[in-house]
Design a protein around this motif. Structure first.
Motif, PDB file in Angstrom:
ATOM      1  N   LYS A 127       0.825  -1.210   0.000  1.00 34.24           N
ATOM      2  CA  LYS A 127       0.000   0.000   0.000  1.00 34.24           C
ATOM      3  C   LYS A 127       0.860   1.261   0.000  1.00 34.24           C
ATOM      4  CE  LYS A 127      -3.750   2.452   2.352  1.00 34.24           C
ATOM      5  NZ  LYS A 127      -3.267   3.715   1.814  1.00 34.24           N
TER       6      LYS A 127
ATOM      7  N   ILE B 247       2.277   1.715  -3.509  1.00 34.03           N
ATOM      8  CA  ILE B 247       1.200   2.176  -4.400  1.00 34.03           C
ATOM      9  C   ILE B 247       0.893   3.643  -4.134  1.00 34.03           C
ATOM     10  CG2 ILE B 247      -1.268   1.939  -4.922  1.00 34.03           C
ATOM     11  CD1 ILE B 247      -0.847  -1.130  -4.363  1.00 34.03           C
ATOM     12  N   ASP B 248       0.785   4.014  -2.877  1.00 32.49           N
ATOM     13  CA  ASP B 248       0.498   5.414  -2.533  1.00 32.49           C
ATOM     14  C   ASP B 248       1.585   6.352  -3.049  1.00 32.49           C
ATOM     15  OD1 ASP B 248      -1.836   4.629  -1.278  1.00 32.49           O
ATOM     16  OD2 ASP B 248      -1.037   4.842   0.766  1.00 32.49           O
TER      17      ASP B 248
ATOM     18  N   ASN C  32       1.321   6.702  -6.801  1.00 29.57           N
ATOM     19  CA  ASN C  32       0.153   7.494  -7.190  1.00 29.57           C
ATOM     20  C   ASN C  32       0.250   8.966  -6.778  1.00 29.57           C
ATOM     21  OD1 ASN C  32      -0.854   5.258  -8.424  1.00 29.57           O
ATOM     22  ND2 ASN C  32      -2.251   4.727  -6.769  1.00 29.57           N
TER      23      ASN C  32
ATOM     24  N   HIS D  36      -4.537  -6.829  -9.232  1.00 32.04           N
ATOM     25  CA  HIS D  36      -5.050  -5.765  -8.360  1.00 32.04           C
ATOM     26  C   HIS D  36      -3.996  -4.677  -8.157  1.00 32.04           C
ATOM     27  CE1 HIS D  36      -6.409  -3.591  -4.830  1.00 32.04           C
ATOM     28  NE2 HIS D  36      -5.306  -3.970  -4.223  1.00 32.04           N
TER      29      HIS D  36
ATOM     30  N   HIS E  83      -3.326  -2.653 -11.425  1.00 27.99           N
ATOM     31  CA  HIS E  83      -4.384  -1.686 -11.740  1.00 27.99           C
ATOM     32  C   HIS E  83      -4.501  -0.574 -10.695  1.00 27.99           C
ATOM     33  CE1 HIS E  83      -5.677  -3.697 -15.324  1.00 27.99           C
ATOM     34  NE2 HIS E  83      -5.722  -4.845 -14.678  1.00 27.99           N
ATOM     35  N   ALA E  84      -3.978  -0.804  -9.496  1.00 24.82           N
ATOM     36  CA  ALA E  84      -4.008   0.239  -8.473  1.00 24.82           C
ATOM     37  C   ALA E  84      -2.976   1.334  -8.751  1.00 24.82           C
ATOM     38  CB  ALA E  84      -3.756  -0.374  -7.093  1.00 24.82           C
TER      39      ALA E  84
END
Length: 179
Positions: free
Chosen positions: A37, A40-41, A44, A70, A73-74
Protein backbone atom coordinates in the motif's frame (compact mmCIF):
# COMPACT_ATOMS: atom_id res chain seq x y z
CA UNK A 1 0.12 13.12 -27.96
CA UNK A 2 1.90 15.87 -26.08
CA UNK A 3 4.87 15.52 -23.80
CA UNK A 4 4.91 12.53 -21.48
CA UNK A 5 6.57 12.53 -18.09
CA UNK A 6 8.61 9.41 -17.40
CA UNK A 7 9.22 7.88 -13.98
CA UNK A 8 11.64 5.11 -13.02
CA UNK A 9 11.83 2.58 -10.21
CA UNK A 10 12.94 -0.99 -9.61
CA UNK A 11 12.22 -3.79 -7.19
CA UNK A 12 8.80 -3.14 -5.69
CA UNK A 13 8.57 -6.87 -4.83
CA UNK A 14 4.80 -6.68 -4.33
CA UNK A 15 3.61 -9.50 -2.08
CA UNK A 16 7.13 -10.49 -0.95
CA UNK A 17 7.17 -11.26 2.76
CA UNK A 18 10.96 -11.80 2.88
CA UNK A 19 11.56 -8.22 1.64
CA UNK A 20 10.48 -7.00 5.07
CA UNK A 21 13.46 -8.71 6.69
CA UNK A 22 16.43 -8.13 4.40
CA UNK A 23 19.52 -7.20 6.39
CA UNK A 24 21.01 -4.78 3.85
CA UNK A 25 17.82 -2.85 3.07
CA UNK A 26 15.07 -3.79 5.51
CA UNK A 27 11.65 -2.48 4.67
CA UNK A 28 10.24 -1.24 7.94
CA UNK A 29 6.59 -2.10 7.40
CA UNK A 30 4.38 -4.25 9.61
CA UNK A 31 3.21 -6.51 6.77
CA UNK A 32 3.46 -7.03 3.03
CA UNK A 33 0.02 -5.44 2.70
CA UNK A 34 1.28 -2.30 4.46
CA UNK A 35 4.42 -2.28 2.29
CA UNK A 36 2.46 -2.74 -0.93
CA UNK A 37 0.00 0.00 0.00
CA UNK A 38 2.83 2.42 0.83
CA UNK A 39 4.50 1.77 -2.54
CA UNK A 40 1.20 2.18 -4.40
CA UNK A 41 0.50 5.41 -2.53
CA UNK A 42 3.94 6.84 -3.35
CA UNK A 43 3.59 5.91 -7.01
CA UNK A 44 0.15 7.49 -7.19
CA UNK A 45 1.33 10.68 -5.43
CA UNK A 46 3.91 11.22 -8.19
CA UNK A 47 2.58 9.60 -11.36
CA UNK A 48 -0.38 10.80 -13.46
CA UNK A 49 -2.52 8.46 -15.57
CA UNK A 50 -0.84 9.59 -18.81
CA UNK A 51 2.73 9.30 -17.47
CA UNK A 52 5.07 6.42 -18.28
CA UNK A 53 6.19 4.34 -15.31
CA UNK A 54 9.25 2.22 -16.06
CA UNK A 55 9.57 -0.66 -13.58
CA UNK A 56 13.06 -2.13 -13.80
CA UNK A 57 12.27 -5.61 -12.60
CA UNK A 58 10.86 -7.65 -9.76
CA UNK A 59 7.36 -6.26 -10.02
CA UNK A 60 5.70 -8.93 -7.87
CA UNK A 61 6.87 -12.03 -6.10
CA UNK A 62 3.32 -13.24 -5.43
CA UNK A 63 2.04 -15.94 -7.79
CA UNK A 64 -1.55 -14.96 -6.99
CA UNK A 65 -2.59 -13.62 -10.40
CA UNK A 66 -5.63 -11.85 -8.95
CA UNK A 67 -3.52 -10.01 -6.38
CA UNK A 68 -0.84 -9.10 -8.95
CA UNK A 69 -3.55 -7.73 -11.27
CA UNK A 70 -5.05 -5.76 -8.36
CA UNK A 71 -1.69 -4.14 -7.60
CA UNK A 72 -1.04 -3.44 -11.30
CA UNK A 73 -4.38 -1.69 -11.74
CA UNK A 74 -4.01 0.24 -8.47
CA UNK A 75 -0.90 1.97 -9.86
CA UNK A 76 -1.34 5.09 -11.98
CA UNK A 77 0.40 5.51 -15.28
CA UNK A 78 1.17 3.54 -18.38
CA UNK A 79 3.41 0.78 -17.10
CA UNK A 80 6.51 -0.67 -18.81
CA UNK A 81 8.20 -3.72 -17.30
CA UNK A 82 11.89 -4.42 -17.72
CA UNK A 83 12.06 -8.06 -16.62
CA UNK A 84 13.85 -9.00 -13.41
CA UNK A 85 14.73 -12.37 -11.93
CA UNK A 86 11.43 -12.59 -10.01
CA UNK A 87 9.39 -11.82 -13.15
CA UNK A 88 10.44 -14.99 -14.99
CA UNK A 89 10.34 -18.69 -14.15
CA UNK A 90 13.41 -20.93 -14.03
CA UNK A 91 13.22 -21.39 -17.83
CA UNK A 92 13.18 -17.65 -18.49
CA UNK A 93 9.49 -17.41 -19.35
CA UNK A 94 7.49 -14.43 -18.10
CA UNK A 95 5.42 -15.56 -15.13
CA UNK A 96 1.73 -16.19 -15.94
CA UNK A 97 0.53 -13.60 -13.39
CA UNK A 98 2.33 -10.90 -15.45
CA UNK A 99 1.68 -12.08 -19.01
CA UNK A 100 -1.94 -10.96 -19.37
CA UNK A 101 -1.56 -7.52 -17.82
CA UNK A 102 -2.02 -4.50 -20.13
CA UNK A 103 1.59 -3.30 -20.15
CA UNK A 104 2.23 -0.28 -22.39
CA UNK A 105 4.64 -2.48 -24.38
CA UNK A 106 5.37 -6.19 -23.88
CA UNK A 107 7.87 -6.85 -21.06
CA UNK A 108 11.53 -7.04 -22.18
CA UNK A 109 14.90 -7.76 -20.57
CA UNK A 110 16.43 -4.39 -21.43
CA UNK A 111 15.35 -1.19 -23.13
CA UNK A 112 16.71 2.11 -24.33
CA UNK A 113 14.80 5.39 -24.24
CA UNK A 114 15.54 9.09 -24.32
CA UNK A 115 14.69 11.48 -21.51
CA UNK A 116 15.63 15.13 -21.28
CA UNK A 117 17.42 14.75 -24.61
CA UNK A 118 19.71 12.10 -23.09
CA UNK A 119 20.04 8.42 -23.97
CA UNK A 120 19.13 6.02 -21.18
CA UNK A 121 19.70 2.27 -21.05
CA UNK A 122 17.58 0.31 -18.57
CA UNK A 123 18.03 -3.21 -17.27
CA UNK A 124 17.21 -5.00 -14.06
CA UNK A 125 20.90 -5.73 -13.67
CA UNK A 126 23.85 -3.36 -13.27
CA UNK A 127 26.19 -3.22 -16.25
CA UNK A 128 29.80 -2.10 -16.32
CA UNK A 129 29.29 -1.03 -19.93
CA UNK A 130 26.08 -0.26 -21.82
CA UNK A 131 25.07 1.13 -25.21
CA UNK A 132 26.60 4.58 -25.81
CA UNK A 133 28.01 4.66 -22.28
CA UNK A 134 31.28 5.99 -23.65
CA UNK A 135 29.27 8.76 -25.37
CA UNK A 136 27.58 9.96 -22.21
CA UNK A 137 24.42 7.85 -22.04
CA UNK A 138 22.97 6.94 -18.66
CA UNK A 139 22.20 3.52 -17.17
CA UNK A 140 19.49 2.73 -14.60
CA UNK A 141 19.24 -0.68 -12.94
CA UNK A 142 17.79 -2.47 -9.91
CA UNK A 143 18.36 -5.92 -8.40
CA UNK A 144 21.17 -4.96 -6.02
CA UNK A 145 19.00 -3.07 -3.49
CA UNK A 146 21.64 -0.39 -3.00
CA UNK A 147 24.52 -2.83 -2.47
CA UNK A 148 26.39 -1.70 -5.60
CA UNK A 149 27.59 1.90 -5.47
CA UNK A 150 26.44 4.27 -8.18
CA UNK A 151 29.31 4.95 -10.58
CA UNK A 152 29.55 7.70 -13.17
CA UNK A 153 26.32 7.73 -15.16
CA UNK A 154 25.06 4.42 -13.80
CA UNK A 155 22.78 4.10 -10.78
CA UNK A 156 20.42 1.87 -8.85
CA UNK A 157 16.79 2.99 -8.98
CA UNK A 158 15.50 0.38 -6.53
CA UNK A 159 12.70 1.77 -4.40
CA UNK A 160 14.54 0.76 -1.25
CA UNK A 161 17.51 3.06 -2.05
CA UNK A 162 17.47 6.00 0.37
CA UNK A 163 16.78 8.72 -2.21
CA UNK A 164 13.92 6.76 -3.80
CA UNK A 165 11.71 6.73 -0.68
CA UNK A 166 9.79 3.65 -1.85
CA UNK A 167 8.50 5.27 -5.04
CA UNK A 168 9.52 6.34 -8.53
CA UNK A 169 11.56 9.39 -9.51
CA UNK A 170 11.92 11.44 -12.68
CA UNK A 171 15.08 11.35 -14.80
CA UNK A 172 16.32 14.80 -13.76
CA UNK A 173 15.96 13.84 -10.09
CA UNK A 174 17.87 10.61 -10.59
CA UNK A 175 20.81 12.08 -12.50
CA UNK A 176 21.35 15.05 -10.20
CA UNK A 177 24.97 15.02 -9.07
CA UNK A 178 26.10 12.34 -11.54
CA UNK A 179 29.21 12.88 -13.66
Amino acid sequence: MGFTTKFYMADPHFGHEAALHWESTPRHFGSTEEMDKAIIDRVNERVAESDLLFILGDFAVSNDAEYVAHVFHALRGRKVLILGNHDVDNKGRVKPALVGLPWDVPPVHAMETKDGGQRLYMSHYAHRVWPAGHYGSFHFYGHSHGAIPNIGRSRDVGIDCADMDFGPRRFEQLIKGME
